[in-house]
Write an enzyme that holds these catalytic residues in place. Structure first.
Site, PDB file in Angstrom:
ATOM      1  N   GLY A 101      -8.640  -2.453   3.096  1.00 37.56           N
ATOM      2  CA  GLY A 101      -9.913  -2.515   3.810  1.00 37.56           C
ATOM      3  C   GLY A 101     -11.080  -1.930   3.027  1.00 37.56           C
ATOM      4  O   GLY A 101     -12.152  -1.703   3.567  1.00 37.56           O
TER       5      GLY A 101
ATOM      6  N   GLU B 192      -1.674   2.526   8.430  1.00 36.80           N
ATOM      7  CA  GLU B 192      -2.483   2.952   9.587  1.00 36.80           C
ATOM      8  C   GLU B 192      -1.588   3.543  10.672  1.00 36.80           C
ATOM      9  O   GLU B 192      -1.965   4.499  11.347  1.00 36.80           O
ATOM     10  CB  GLU B 192      -3.297   1.756  10.109  1.00 36.80           C
TER      11      GLU B 192
ATOM     12  N   GLY C 244      -5.205  -8.373   5.423  1.00 32.97           N
ATOM     13  CA  GLY C 244      -5.908  -7.870   6.598  1.00 32.97           C
ATOM     14  C   GLY C 244      -7.193  -8.654   6.835  1.00 32.97           C
ATOM     15  O   GLY C 244      -7.190  -9.725   7.438  1.00 32.97           O
ATOM     16  N   GLY C 245      -8.280  -8.137   6.323  1.00 30.82           N
ATOM     17  CA  GLY C 245      -9.613  -8.707   6.588  1.00 30.82           C
ATOM     18  C   GLY C 245      -9.697 -10.212   6.397  1.00 30.82           C
ATOM     19  O   GLY C 245     -10.226 -10.935   7.258  1.00 30.82           O
TER      20      GLY C 245
ATOM     21  N   HIS D 283       3.111   0.330   8.678  1.00 29.65           N
ATOM     22  CA  HIS D 283       1.801   0.136   8.042  1.00 29.65           C
ATOM     23  C   HIS D 283       1.158   1.513   7.858  1.00 29.65           C
ATOM     24  O   HIS D 283       1.348   2.413   8.679  1.00 29.65           O
ATOM     25  CB  HIS D 283       0.923  -0.756   8.929  1.00 29.65           C
TER      26      HIS D 283
ATOM     27  N   GLU E  57       1.429  -1.693  -0.310  1.00 24.19           N
ATOM     28  CA  GLU E  57       0.019  -1.625   0.041  1.00 24.19           C
ATOM     29  C   GLU E  57      -0.567  -0.268  -0.341  1.00 24.19           C
ATOM     30  O   GLU E  57      -0.445   0.707   0.418  1.00 24.19           O
ATOM     31  CB  GLU E  57      -0.150  -1.807   1.549  1.00 24.19           C
TER      32      GLU E  57
ATOM     33  N   ASN F 275      -2.343  -9.787   8.724  1.00 20.00           N
ATOM     34  CA  ASN F 275      -2.229  -8.628   9.612  1.00 20.00           C
ATOM     35  C   ASN F 275      -3.565  -8.531  10.346  1.00 20.00           C
ATOM     36  O   ASN F 275      -4.554  -8.077   9.778  1.00 20.00           O
ATOM     37  CB  ASN F 275      -1.969  -7.358   8.798  1.00 20.00           C
ATOM     38  N   TRP F 276      -3.562  -9.014  11.574  1.00 15.48           N
ATOM     39  CA  TRP F 276      -4.827  -9.061  12.324  1.00 15.48           C
ATOM     40  C   TRP F 276      -5.267  -7.681  12.795  1.00 15.48           C
ATOM     41  O   TRP F 276      -6.387  -7.502  13.242  1.00 15.48           O
ATOM     42  CB  TRP F 276      -4.677  -9.997  13.537  1.00 15.48           C
ATOM     43  N   LYS F 277      -4.362  -6.712  12.751  1.00 15.70           N
ATOM     44  CA  LYS F 277      -4.656  -5.350  13.227  1.00 15.70           C
ATOM     45  C   LYS F 277      -5.120  -5.385  14.684  1.00 15.70           C
ATOM     46  O   LYS F 277      -4.594  -6.160  15.463  1.00 15.70           O
ATOM     47  CB  LYS F 277      -5.685  -4.666  12.316  1.00 15.70           C
TER      48      LYS F 277
ATOM     49  N   SER G 183      -6.859  -5.642   0.203  1.00 14.51           N
ATOM     50  CA  SER G 183      -8.039  -6.421  -0.191  1.00 14.51           C
ATOM     51  C   SER G 183      -7.683  -7.683  -0.989  1.00 14.51           C
ATOM     52  O   SER G 183      -8.412  -8.080  -1.899  1.00 14.51           O
ATOM     53  CB  SER G 183      -9.048  -5.560  -0.955  1.00 14.51           C
TER      54      SER G 183
HETATM   55  C1  PEP Z   1      -3.583  -4.562   5.572  1.00 12.77           C
HETATM   56  O1  PEP Z   1      -4.070  -3.982   6.525  1.00 12.77           O
HETATM   57  O2  PEP Z   1      -2.368  -4.760   5.558  1.00 12.77           O
HETATM   58  C2  PEP Z   1      -4.475  -5.014   4.507  1.00 12.77           C
HETATM   59  C3  PEP Z   1      -3.961  -5.357   3.367  1.00 12.77           C
HETATM   60  O3  PEP Z   1      -5.811  -5.036   4.785  1.00 12.77           O
HETATM   61  P1  PEP Z   1      -6.979  -5.635   3.841  1.00 12.77           P
HETATM   62  O4  PEP Z   1      -6.511  -6.955   3.332  1.00 12.77           O
HETATM   63  O5  PEP Z   1      -8.174  -5.765   4.757  1.00 12.77           O
HETATM   64  O6  PEP Z   1      -7.194  -4.651   2.741  1.00 12.77           O
END
Ligand code: PEP
Length: 250
Positions: free
Chosen positions: A173, A97, A234-235, A95, A167, A10-12, A213
């Site tokens: 994050g 967010e 994500g990250g 998501h 999640e 998930n590049w956001k 994470s």
């Molecule tokens: C996400 O945004 O879906 C996510 C899991 O982010 P991260 O891996 O950075 O926690």
């Protein structure tokens, strides 16, 4: 039943089209696991570039959102047909967010999920609890509600092909990962909820990811759990480390 693992980035709101192309090229020689479905969830502006750049690989592209109407006066929105035409196969929906910053409700997410199926797109529906909800002991009640509303009017055959991403908001994050046991407990709870809504066949077929994470250092333990069928990342999806997660079983 053995479910195929699905690892999605998930590049956001990261990567310009130029940067997106460079990231796909960086990952191309590294991401090669025939046992895993690999998906890049990318900003709308990057979709055409990334679809082109992944041609000839087994990577599929996801949008990070989609509107539930077919077309018309919805300035700024993107329709299912636009995504299909651009070569998108998956849509990340709900998501935390989007639920948090953009006030998306489970009812709206449900309409988007139904639209996905109408257009042959696979939804990746995110759900998850806040730290407060976890501390209050209402994690599973909250998530069951998100799943039940999200899957209203979805048939069993459709649900079998869907993906749910568990999640926990407190793990996104933050560098704070749910333990493999915590993640497994909720993913199993989600599968039980799907069995209640539909039947055991549907529950055994649907794929449930963990996200929050997830990284190279913790992915093996998480992905070894019986009810965790993949990851939403994500990250770590923005760097070479993503390939280590995809290649978790090598
Ligand atoms: C996400 O945004 O879906 C996510 C899991 O982010 P991260 O891996 O950075 O926690």
């Amino acid at each position: 039943m053995s479910r195929r693992k699905i690892i999605a980035g998930n590049w956001k709101m990261n990567e310009t089209p130029t940067e997106a192309k460079a990231l796909v090229e960086l990952l191309k020689p590294l991401v090669n696991n025939p046992d895993v479905d690999v998906v890049y969830g990318v900003p709308a502006i990057d979709i055409t570039t990334v679809v082109e750049a992944v041609k000839g690989t087994n990577v599929q592209v996801a949008a990070e959102n989609m509107y539930f109407e077919e077309k018309g006066a919805y300035t700024g929105e993107i329709s299912p047909a636009m995504l299909v035409d651009a070569g998108v196969k998956y849509v990340i929906l709900g998501h935390s967010e989007r639920r948090g910053y953009f006030h998306e409700t489970s009812e709206e997410i449900n309409k988007k999920i139904l639209k996905c199926f109408e257009h042959g797109l696979t939804p990746i529906m995110c759900c998850g609890e806040s730290l407060e909800q976890r501390e209050q002991g209402i994690t599973m009640d909250w998530i069951r509600q998100q799943v039940k509303v999200g899957f209203q009017h979805v048939t069993a055959d459709q649900a079998k092909t869907a993906v749910i991403a568990y999640e926990p908001i407190w793990a996104i994050g933050t560098g704070k990962t749910a333990t493999a046991d915590q993640a497994e407990e909720v993913c199993k709870g989600i599968r039980d909820c799907i069995a209640e809504i539909y039947d055991t066949d549907t529950a055994e077929a649907i794929r449930i990811q963990y996200g929050g994470s997830m990284k190279a250092a913790n992915c093996k333990e998480l992905l070894a759990k019986p009810d965790i069928d993949g990851g939403l990342i994500g990250g770590a999806s923005l760097k070479a480390e993503f390939a280590e997660i995809v290649n978790y079983n090598k």
